[in-house]
Design a protein around this motif. Structure first.
Motif, short mmCIF file in Angstrom:
data_model
loop_
_atom_site.label_atom_id
_atom_site.label_comp_id
_atom_site.label_asym_id
_atom_site.label_seq_id
_atom_site.Cartn_x
_atom_site.Cartn_y
_atom_site.Cartn_z
N GLU A 73 26.55 6.05 26.33
CA GLU A 73 27.19 5.87 27.62
C GLU A 73 26.34 4.91 28.45
O GLU A 73 25.12 4.99 28.46
CB GLU A 73 27.27 7.22 28.33
CG GLU A 73 27.93 7.18 29.67
CD GLU A 73 27.98 8.56 30.30
OE1 GLU A 73 27.77 8.63 31.52
OE2 GLU A 73 28.20 9.55 29.57
N TYR A 74 27.01 3.95 29.10
CA TYR A 74 26.29 3.03 29.98
C TYR A 74 27.22 2.59 31.09
O TYR A 74 28.38 2.24 30.84
CB TYR A 74 25.77 1.82 29.22
CG TYR A 74 25.05 0.84 30.10
CD1 TYR A 74 23.79 1.15 30.62
CD2 TYR A 74 25.62 -0.36 30.45
CE1 TYR A 74 23.13 0.27 31.44
CE2 TYR A 74 24.96 -1.25 31.27
CZ TYR A 74 23.71 -0.93 31.77
OH TYR A 74 23.05 -1.80 32.60
N ASP A 75 26.72 2.63 32.30
CA ASP A 75 27.46 2.17 33.47
C ASP A 75 28.83 2.85 33.58
O ASP A 75 29.84 2.22 33.89
CB ASP A 75 27.62 0.65 33.41
CG ASP A 75 27.57 0.00 34.77
OD1 ASP A 75 27.13 0.65 35.74
OD2 ASP A 75 27.99 -1.17 34.87
N TRP A 112 26.64 -2.62 23.77
CA TRP A 112 26.74 -3.03 25.17
C TRP A 112 25.43 -3.68 25.58
O TRP A 112 24.41 -3.50 24.93
CB TRP A 112 27.07 -1.83 26.07
CG TRP A 112 26.02 -0.76 26.08
CD1 TRP A 112 24.97 -0.65 26.96
CD2 TRP A 112 25.91 0.35 25.19
NE1 TRP A 112 24.22 0.45 26.67
CE2 TRP A 112 24.77 1.08 25.58
CE3 TRP A 112 26.64 0.78 24.09
CZ2 TRP A 112 24.37 2.23 24.91
CZ3 TRP A 112 26.23 1.92 23.43
CH2 TRP A 112 25.11 2.64 23.85
N MET A 113 25.47 -4.47 26.67
CA MET A 113 24.29 -5.16 27.16
C MET A 113 23.81 -4.45 28.42
O MET A 113 24.56 -4.28 29.38
CB MET A 113 24.63 -6.62 27.48
CG MET A 113 23.44 -7.46 27.83
SD MET A 113 22.35 -7.79 26.44
CE MET A 113 23.26 -9.09 25.63
N GLU A 114 22.54 -4.03 28.39
CA GLU A 114 21.93 -3.40 29.56
C GLU A 114 21.15 -4.45 30.35
O GLU A 114 20.92 -5.56 29.87
CB GLU A 114 21.00 -2.27 29.12
CG GLU A 114 21.74 -1.10 28.52
CD GLU A 114 20.85 0.11 28.28
OE1 GLU A 114 19.62 0.02 28.48
OE2 GLU A 114 21.40 1.16 27.90
N GLN A 115 20.72 -4.07 31.56
CA GLN A 115 19.92 -4.97 32.37
C GLN A 115 18.64 -5.31 31.63
O GLN A 115 18.12 -4.51 30.84
CB GLN A 115 19.58 -4.32 33.70
CG GLN A 115 20.75 -4.25 34.64
CD GLN A 115 20.36 -3.66 35.98
OE1 GLN A 115 19.38 -2.94 36.09
NE2 GLN A 115 21.12 -3.98 37.00
N GLY A 116 18.11 -6.50 31.89
CA GLY A 116 16.88 -6.91 31.26
C GLY A 116 17.10 -7.52 29.88
O GLY A 116 16.18 -7.61 29.08
#
Length: 126
Positions: free
Chosen positions: A39-41, A51-55
Motif C-alpha cells: 500500500e502506498y499513498d 509503484w514509485m515512492e518519494q526519493g
C-alpha cells in the motif's frame, strides 16, 4: 505450483535482482521488508505491481511475503572532494555540483573545476 512455492520463487527472483543490482557498476540501495503492506499513498497494490515512492525509490509488491524497494538513480562514486551529488526528487536526475556553489556543475577533469581551496594560485605541476 502451490502458493508457498510460488512465493518462494518470487522471493528468489527479487533477491537475485538485488544481487545483480549490487554487483553492477553503479551502486544502488535496495531493501526488503517482510512486514510491509502493499500500500502506498492510499492505494492498494497486488502481487507483482510496482509503484514509485518519494526519493526515487521503486517498490514492488511481493504479497504475502512483503515489499521490496530499490533506488532508481545511479549515483557517481568517483569524483573530486569539492564536488557533491545532487538528486532532483521529481525527475530523479543526478548531477554533480560544486560544494562551494551548488548552482555550478562540477565536471571532473575540466579546467574550471580546480579545487576551490587552492584559491587564485591554481598552479599546474609540470
Amino acid at each position: 505450483m502451490d502458493p508457498k512455492a510460488s512465493h518462494g520463487v518470487m522471493m528468489m527472483i527479487f533477491m537475485a535482482s538485488l544481487v545483480w543490482m549490487k554487483c553492477s557498476a553503479a551502486p544502488m540501495e535496495c531493501h526488503f521488508n517482510s512486514q510491509a503492506l502493499c500500500e502506498y499513498d492510499g492505494k492498494q497494490y497486488s502481487m507483482g505491481e510496482s509503484w514509485m515512492e518519494q526519493g526515487c525509490v521503486q517498490c514492488t509488491c511481493l504479497h504475502p511475503v512483503g515489499v521490496g524497494c530499490c533506488e532508481t538513480v545511479h549515483r557517481p562514486v568517483d569524483f573530486p572532494p569539492w564536488c557533491e551529488v545532487r538528486v532532483e526528487s521529481l525527475t530523479c536526475q543526478v548531477t554533480l555540483v560544486m560544494t562551494s556553489d551548488p548552482r555550478q556543475r562540477c565536471i571532473p577533469g575540466e579546467e574550471n573545476n580546480i579545487d576551490p581551496r587552492h584559491g587564485a594560485l591554481n598552479m599546474k605541476l609540470g
